[in-house]
Design a protein around this motif. Structure first.
Motif, PDB file in Angstrom:
ATOM      1  N   GLU A   1       6.363  44.588  31.597  1.00 58.13           N
ATOM      2  CA  GLU A   1       5.221  45.435  31.262  1.00 58.13           C
ATOM      3  C   GLU A   1       4.652  45.078  29.890  1.00 58.13           C
ATOM      4  O   GLU A   1       3.433  45.081  29.686  1.00 58.13           O
ATOM      5  CB  GLU A   1       5.643  46.904  31.297  1.00 58.13           C
TER       6      GLU A   1
ATOM      7  N   LEU B   1       6.559  49.562  22.803  1.00 48.34           N
ATOM      8  CA  LEU B   1       7.853  49.191  22.209  1.00 48.34           C
ATOM      9  C   LEU B   1       8.970  50.151  22.605  1.00 48.34           C
ATOM     10  O   LEU B   1      10.117  49.750  22.770  1.00 48.34           O
ATOM     11  CB  LEU B   1       7.729  49.145  20.683  1.00 48.34           C
TER      12      LEU B   1
ATOM     13  N   ARG C   1       8.988  52.331  25.356  1.00 50.30           N
ATOM     14  CA  ARG C   1       9.190  52.717  26.754  1.00 50.30           C
ATOM     15  C   ARG C   1       8.885  51.689  27.818  1.00 50.30           C
ATOM     16  O   ARG C   1       9.162  51.927  28.995  1.00 50.30           O
ATOM     17  CB  ARG C   1       8.370  53.976  27.033  1.00 50.30           C
ATOM     18  N   LYS C   2       8.278  50.576  27.457  1.00 46.30           N
ATOM     19  CA  LYS C   2       7.933  49.619  28.508  1.00 46.30           C
ATOM     20  C   LYS C   2       9.000  48.538  28.676  1.00 46.30           C
ATOM     21  O   LYS C   2       9.698  48.182  27.727  1.00 46.30           O
ATOM     22  CB  LYS C   2       6.571  48.969  28.205  1.00 46.30           C
TER      23      LYS C   2
ATOM     24  N   ALA D   1       1.073  46.505  33.545  1.00 44.43           N
ATOM     25  CA  ALA D   1       0.934  46.925  32.148  1.00 44.43           C
ATOM     26  C   ALA D   1       0.912  48.441  32.013  1.00 44.43           C
ATOM     27  O   ALA D   1       1.411  49.001  31.047  1.00 44.43           O
ATOM     28  CB  ALA D   1      -0.335  46.324  31.552  1.00 44.43           C
ATOM     29  N   ALA D   2       0.358  49.091  33.029  1.00 47.69           N
ATOM     30  CA  ALA D   2       0.257  50.550  32.979  1.00 47.69           C
ATOM     31  C   ALA D   2       1.559  51.215  33.396  1.00 47.69           C
ATOM     32  O   ALA D   2       1.683  52.432  33.339  1.00 47.69           O
ATOM     33  CB  ALA D   2      -0.889  51.021  33.865  1.00 47.69           C
ATOM     34  N   GLY D   3       2.518  50.390  33.844  1.00 45.25           N
ATOM     35  CA  GLY D   3       3.803  50.951  34.242  1.00 45.25           C
ATOM     36  C   GLY D   3       3.805  51.452  35.664  1.00 45.25           C
ATOM     37  O   GLY D   3       4.637  52.277  36.023  1.00 45.25           O
ATOM     38  N   MET D   4       2.908  50.938  36.488  1.00 43.11           N
ATOM     39  CA  MET D   4       2.809  51.430  37.856  1.00 43.11           C
ATOM     40  C   MET D   4       3.400  50.452  38.868  1.00 43.11           C
ATOM     41  O   MET D   4       3.211  50.621  40.069  1.00 43.11           O
ATOM     42  CB  MET D   4       1.357  51.716  38.198  1.00 43.11           C
TER      43      MET D   4
END
Lengths: 245, 245
Positions: free
Chosen positions: B163, B156, B158-159, B241-244
């Motif tokens: 994501e 909530l 940072r993504k 999802a991992a932010g990569m």
DNA sequence: CGTGCTTTTGAAAATCATCAAGTATAGTGG
DNA sequence: CCACTATACTTGATGATTTTCAAAAGCACG
């Protein structure tokens, strides 16, 4: 990226850490009665953590529990590219390390020079078995944190920047409630940097700064210094924080 | 605004609810051994909750615990103006009502027709005292939820929208893992509406819809229907999802 | 086969983030 | 003790993601 190995700065040498502990009456340790305090003391390893030092690292084997006995620490999670979410600040009396799995699910770092007590997970578990009151206490702690976490999800998912900052300031004040330093009511200290506040509220430093400036210009708060805030209009702040403004 | 009074739709009349319960082996009830099941059964009140019915209301006296035995429910908090944050979805085996205080800190509503088991708080507490294993189990549940809550805070705070949706879909799939309906691997069902997903991810319905459309056009997912999603490129989704990404 | 709700899509607007720079503060070393 | 440097905080201009407003398309139910 702060991925340095967790390791204590120094270990205090004291005879009876628990009896004279500042966090004795609060937190989990309060579940232990006077006469059994010695057993608890035997397990507790007091550790000084310098500001900025990481003492719990996500993914590492969760070998210890901790309680914060003085100072302020921050708990956070990271994304690979460095984005950071602070999930909470822990100060005197807070119990850390409730992760179930064998490795920690978050990082913990001292905001200011802090003292924590370290307990071996396995040995404390044995102690807990002898003191059912402690297990109940742990459940209470976990439940309370769960409630706080849900409140924070509401903040992160649905509140505006102003509402978030107002909520934060109010929470800070009531958080201090019990054992606040001798200060004028309504005056709060923010030991953490703006960046930390931003990462806690899901905002950027700039937005936090601007928002606080605006709250000041609206006479809702007063800023004696960046770390010393006076809540000037508490009702206004509470209305804001509740989303009624 | 869904602020209707919580009240059961109907009460099932069955002799031995626990023994034949679908959630028997999962969740908290698993802590009770076969021979003591009768005592647990005596306390359990099975209740059918119709889709859209609220069965826990924030602020009301917390007189009961619940476990979901079938269906899907959503837990949420509200702001005065109607903004809503869903803090979690609870389905088979999930234990509800861990609030410490005397009143509930959240609302719970059935997403689809669901069955829950209701326990009197005071009576269950007495039972727990006789079964330490159950208290440990509760602590495990709470700890697990705490870890999940921290992960959700990261989402909530940072993504990005993409994501968040990717994380949600993956969590849905692994969540079903154990007792999923006989379905092709990688295919998930979303019993909740887009609005619910939005309120869970801190987004708007439109953004969720647009994001899913985009994930589809990028061949990351396939949409057999709005509620039936196939994860077509799992690695891509996981990186996202991992932010990569 | 409407009627109402959910989902999707489009265009405009807004909040907040990013980029950039100036000011203040603290800690350090001469 | 003071200057210097590094860091933190603040402020400004611009931009982008997401929201808001609006409406069409799809579905379910009566």
């Amino acid at each position: 990226m702060t991925t340095m190995r967790a390791h204590p700065l120094s270990i205090l040498h004291g005879a009876e850490p628990c009896a004279s502990c500042g966090a004795r009456s609060s937190g989990v340790c309060a579940a232990i009665e006077e006469k059994d305090l010695e057993r608890l003391s035997a397990l507790a390893v007091p550790i000084l953590v310098a500001a900025g030092r990481t003492f719990i690292t996500e993914g590492e084997p969760a070998e210890h529990f901790f309680t914060v006995t003085s100072g302020t620490t921050k708990l956070f999670k990271l994304l690979p590219d460095g984005r950071r979410q602070i999930t909470g600040f822990a100060s005197r009396g807070t119990f850390l390390g409730l992760a179930v799995s064998s490795s920690y699910a978050f990082n913990a770092e001292a905001v200011e020079h802090s003292q924590v007590c370290r307990f071996s997970r396995t040995r404390l578990r044995r102690l807990i078995e002898d003191f059912p009151a402690m297990e109940r206490r742990l459940l209470d702690v976990a439940s309370n944190e769960l409630v706080a976490a849900q409140e924070q999800m509401l903040l992160l998912g649905r509140k505006t920047a102003r509402e978030r900052v107002a909520s934060f300031l109010l929470a800070r004040e009531s958080g201090l409630a019990g054992w606040a330093p001798p200060q004028a009511k309504g005056c709060i200290l923010l030991p953490m940097a703006r960046t930390d506040i931003a990462d806690y509220l899901g905002l950027t430093v700039e937005t936090v700064s601007r928002t606080m400036t605006r709250l000041r210009s609206e006479r809702l708060i007063e800023m004696r210094s960046p770390t010393e805030i006076v809540l000037r209009n508490r009702d206004g702040l509470e209305a804001l924080a509740a989303g009624m403004a």
